[in-house]
Design an enzyme around this catalytic site. Sequence first.
Site, mmCIF file in Angstrom:
data_model
loop_
_atom_site.group_PDB
_atom_site.id
_atom_site.type_symbol
_atom_site.label_atom_id
_atom_site.label_comp_id
_atom_site.label_asym_id
_atom_site.label_seq_id
_atom_site.Cartn_x
_atom_site.Cartn_y
_atom_site.Cartn_z
ATOM 1 C CG ASN A 9 -1.679 1.251 1.446
ATOM 2 O OD1 ASN A 9 -1.791 2.072 0.532
ATOM 3 N ND2 ASN A 9 -2.233 1.427 2.639
ATOM 4 C CE LYS A 11 -0.065 3.308 4.788
ATOM 5 N NZ LYS A 11 0.075 3.405 6.222
ATOM 6 C CG HIS A 101 -5.754 2.110 5.308
ATOM 7 N ND1 HIS A 101 -5.273 3.064 6.178
ATOM 8 C CD2 HIS A 101 -4.777 1.175 5.176
ATOM 9 C CE1 HIS A 101 -4.047 2.711 6.539
ATOM 10 N NE2 HIS A 101 -3.720 1.576 5.949
ATOM 11 C CD GLU A 103 -2.682 5.635 6.779
ATOM 12 O OE1 GLU A 103 -2.699 5.692 5.534
ATOM 13 O OE2 GLU A 103 -1.753 5.125 7.432
ATOM 14 C CD GLU A 170 -3.515 -2.528 7.566
ATOM 15 O OE1 GLU A 170 -2.434 -2.822 7.062
ATOM 16 O OE2 GLU A 170 -4.070 -1.432 7.376
ATOM 17 N N GLY A 176 2.680 2.089 10.847
ATOM 18 C CA GLY A 176 3.653 3.158 10.668
ATOM 19 C C GLY A 176 4.422 3.506 11.928
ATOM 20 C CB SER A 209 5.331 -2.058 11.979
ATOM 21 O OG SER A 209 4.975 -0.709 12.286
HETATM 22 P P1 PGA Z 1 2.881 0.211 7.679
HETATM 23 O O1 PGA Z 1 1.397 0.461 7.104
HETATM 24 O O2 PGA Z 1 3.370 -1.075 7.049
HETATM 25 O O3 PGA Z 1 3.673 1.408 7.220
HETATM 26 O O4 PGA Z 1 2.775 0.098 9.152
HETATM 27 C C1 PGA Z 1 0.502 -0.597 6.954
HETATM 28 C C2 PGA Z 1 -0.804 -0.087 6.390
HETATM 29 O O5 PGA Z 1 -1.211 1.040 6.707
HETATM 30 O O6 PGA Z 1 -1.472 -0.787 5.609
#
Ligand code: PGA
Length: 251
Positions: A9, A11, A101, A103, A170, A176, A209
């Site tokens: 992803n 983003k 997601h 976010e 998640e 992140g 992560s």
């Molecule tokens: P990350 O994000 O691997 O940077 O923690 C995962 C995600 O948001 O799908």
Amino acid sequence: MRPNVIAGNWKMHKTRAQAQEFMQRFLPQIPQSDPIQPRRIVLCVPFTDLEGVIHEMAAHQSDGVSVGAQNLHWEDAGAFTGEISGPMLAEMGIRYVIVGHSERRQYFGESDATVNLRLQAAQRHHLTPILCVGETKQIRDEGQTESWILNQLHQDLEGVDQQNLIIAYEPIWAIGTGDTCAPEEANRVVGLIRQNLDNPNVVIQYGGSVKSGNIDEIMAQPEIDGVLVGGASLDPAQFARIVNYQALTKV
Ligand code: PGA
């Protein structure tokens, strides 16, 4: 047997030129297809990169990566400035789309009701949605993880076909942050999700992560069928190591 699905992803990262550079470095490193344990690779990129990524695959005569979007609107067309619809994605040959997601939920007011509508829109246009669910740190600390996840599933999956669906667990506190959920704990929650589905063969990923250093251990968990990778999917060498994870014996 359930396929393993490794999804990146990006983003809001990578211009078209940066996406092209990534693909040129990444594509030569993807694994051969394995008939015994199918391993699918998906890259969910910004709308502006979709066409360029598809173009790079054709230029390398590669079909080893499926291209996905990061969101879609629930209507097929209409006065919804800034949104992209299912028919627009399907026409481009897009196969996957992330829905819900954290976010989107946190910064753009996405609710379980709109997540549900978007899931149905994806399926109407033969896209496979990757539904994201997960708890905050506060919910976890209060011991409400299980009820929170089950409530999200209940609301998000109303009327959704579980034959064409991927779910990503998640935990928001792991996204992140470098603070990965312990693989055994991720496995436990993924198992709980599976027990509460009508179709136990839904592919369920872990996200949060995921890196080259922890992918083998995560993929060794029996309930976990893949990963959704944010930050570590931006670097071609690191993402190549992730898609080439070592198939340790499932513990
Ligand atoms: P990350 O994000 O691997 O940077 O923690 C995962 C995600 O948001 O799908």
